[in-house]
Design a protein around this motif. Structure first.
Motif, PDB file in Angstrom:
ATOM      1  N   ALA B   2       0.842  -1.202   0.000  1.00  0.00           N
ATOM      2  CA  ALA B   2       0.000   0.000   0.000  1.00  0.00           C
ATOM      3  C   ALA B   2       0.877   1.252   0.000  1.00  0.00           C
ATOM      4  CB  ALA B   2      -0.879  -0.011   1.234  1.00  0.00           C
ATOM      5  N   THR B  75       9.663   4.973   3.991  1.00  0.00           N
ATOM      6  CA  THR B  75       9.337   3.566   4.252  1.00  0.00           C
ATOM      7  C   THR B  75       8.749   2.943   2.978  1.00  0.00           C
ATOM      8  OG1 THR B  75       7.077   4.015   4.981  1.00  0.00           O
ATOM      9  CG2 THR B  75       8.795   4.128   6.661  1.00  0.00           C
ATOM     10  N   ASP B  76       8.592   1.617   2.999  1.00  0.00           N
ATOM     11  CA  ASP B  76       8.084   0.927   1.812  1.00  0.00           C
ATOM     12  C   ASP B  76       6.687   1.392   1.436  1.00  0.00           C
ATOM     13  OD1 ASP B  76      10.396  -0.456   1.591  1.00  0.00           O
ATOM     14  OD2 ASP B  76       9.691  -2.229   2.679  1.00  0.00           O
ATOM     15  N   ASP B  77       5.927   1.857   2.416  1.00  0.00           N
ATOM     16  CA  ASP B  77       4.585   2.328   2.081  1.00  0.00           C
ATOM     17  C   ASP B  77       4.524   3.852   1.922  1.00  0.00           C
ATOM     18  OD1 ASP B  77       4.858   2.782   4.741  1.00  0.00           O
ATOM     19  OD2 ASP B  77       3.107   1.647   5.387  1.00  0.00           O
ATOM     20  N   ILE B  79       5.882   6.489   3.587  1.00  0.00           N
ATOM     21  CA  ILE B  79       5.898   7.464   4.687  1.00  0.00           C
ATOM     22  C   ILE B  79       7.307   8.058   4.797  1.00  0.00           C
ATOM     23  CG2 ILE B  79       5.502   7.824   7.152  1.00  0.00           C
ATOM     24  CD1 ILE B  79       3.684   5.330   7.090  1.00  0.00           C
TER      25      ILE B  79
END
Lengths: 73, 196
Positions: B2, B75-77, B79
Motif C-alpha cells: 500500500a 518507508t516501503d509504504d 511514509i
C-alpha cells in the motif's frame, strides 16, 4: 663556566624541542582514507518499523482499520 | 504494498481544528510546533474553504533531496520520516517543502534552531517501536500498533482521510460521483505527481 654548561645543554634542548614538535605535528598529518559523500543515501539508524511493514498481516490490519473507520457509511 | 496518503476533502472540512488538537495531544508536541494546521482559503468570503495541511509524505520528497546530512528516509509504504539524531537544524527542508511542514522548536536565543519536527503519519521514527525514546523524539507510533493517523481517525466529518492511497482515492471518487463538481485533491499533484 656557565657558558660551557649552556653549550652542553643546547643539543639536548634542541632534541627535546624537535621531539615535542614532531609529536604535536602528527595530529596535522593527512588521513589516508577519504570520506565519500553519497548524496540522497540515508545515513541514520534503521527503523524497526520497516521490517514490520514487510508482514502482510500488518498491511491487512491497516487496510481493515481504514475500511472500518474512515469509509463513508 | 500500500502507498500511504493523506487527502483533505475541502468540501467537508468545517475548520473545527479537531485534527490539530488530536495530533498535538497524541504526540505531546511542544509549544510553538504544529505538525498539522487548518488553512482557510478566502476566509470570510462566501464559499470559503478550509484544508487541513501537514506533511504529505511526498513521492519524491524535496526535504530529503535538500537535506545536507541525509537524515530522511521513506518507508516501503511511502511514509517520509527522519532521524533527529542526525538533523542539524539547518532549515533547508523548511524552505524546500511546498506545504510548510517542517517545524523548528525555539530552544535557544539568537534564532538557533532545534531539531526539525514534522508529521510522521503516526509512524514514529528510527527508534525501537513504541519505546520511550521514540515517544519523546517523534511521538506515538500508531502504525506499529496497527492503527492509522489519529488526525484522520478523529475527523468528525471524515474530511481528512489517511491510509492506503488507492482506498482513499476510491472513497473520494465515490463522493465526487454522488455530489458532482470537479475533484479538488488539494496537494496531491504537488506531493504525488505521476503517483497521484
Amino acid at each position: 663556566m656557565t657558558t660551557v654548561e649552556n653549550k652542553g645543554q643546547r643539543p639536548l634542548a634542541m632534541a627535546l624541542a624537535l621531539a615535542v614538535m614532531s609529536i604535536s605535528l602528527t595530529a596535522c598529518a593527512e588521513r589516508a582514507e577519504v570520506t565519500l559523500h553519497e548524496p540522497g543515501v540515508y545515513k541514520g539508524s534503521v527503523d524497526p518499523l520497516l521490517a514490520q511493514q514487510q508482514n502482510p498481516e500488518q498491511i491487512q490490519t491497516l487496510q481493515d482499520r481504514f475500511a472500518k473507520g474512515q469509509s463513508d457509511r | 504494498m500500500a502507498r500511504m496518503k493523506f487527502l483533505c476533502d475541502a468540501e467537508r472540512c468545517i475548520e473545527c481544528n479537531g485534527c490539530v488538537t488530536a495530533c498535538k495531544n497524541e504526540h505531546e508536541v511542544p509549544w510553538g510546533v504544529n505538525r498539522r494546521r487548518v488553512v482557510t482559503l478566502d476566509d470570510g468570503v462566501p464559499g470559503e474553504k478550509s484544508v487541513s495541511v501537514a506533511c504529505m509524505h511526498c513521492t519524491d520528497a524535496p526535504c530529503a533531496a535538500v537535506c545536507p546530512v541525509d537524515c530522511f528516509y521513506t518507508t516501503d509504504d511511502g511514509i517520509v520520516l527522519h532521524d533527529k539524531d542526525l538533523c542539524i537544524g539547518c532549515g533547508y527542508c523548511f524552505y524546500a517543502c511546498p506545504f510548510g511542514a517542517p517545524q523548528f522548536p525555539q530552544q535557544e536565543a539568537f534564532g538557533v534552531r532545534g531539531k526539525m519536527d514534522k508529521c510522521t503519519f503516526c509512524a514514529g521514527g528510527p527508534e525501537d517501536n513504541s519505546s520511550a525514546a521514540e515517544l519523546e523524539k517523534y511521538g506515538r507510533n500508531r502504525v506499529a500498533e496497527g492503527k492509522l493517523p489519529l488526525c484522520a481517525e478523529m475527523c468528525s466529518t471524515k474530511a481528512l482521510l489517511a491510509g492506503d492511497g488507492d482506498m482513499v482515492a476510491d472513497i473520494y471518487r465515490e463522493r465526487i460521483t454522488k455530489r458532482g463538481g470537479r475533484p479538488e485533491t488539494w496537494g496531491w499533484e504537488t506531493a504525488y505527481k505521476g503517483d497521484a
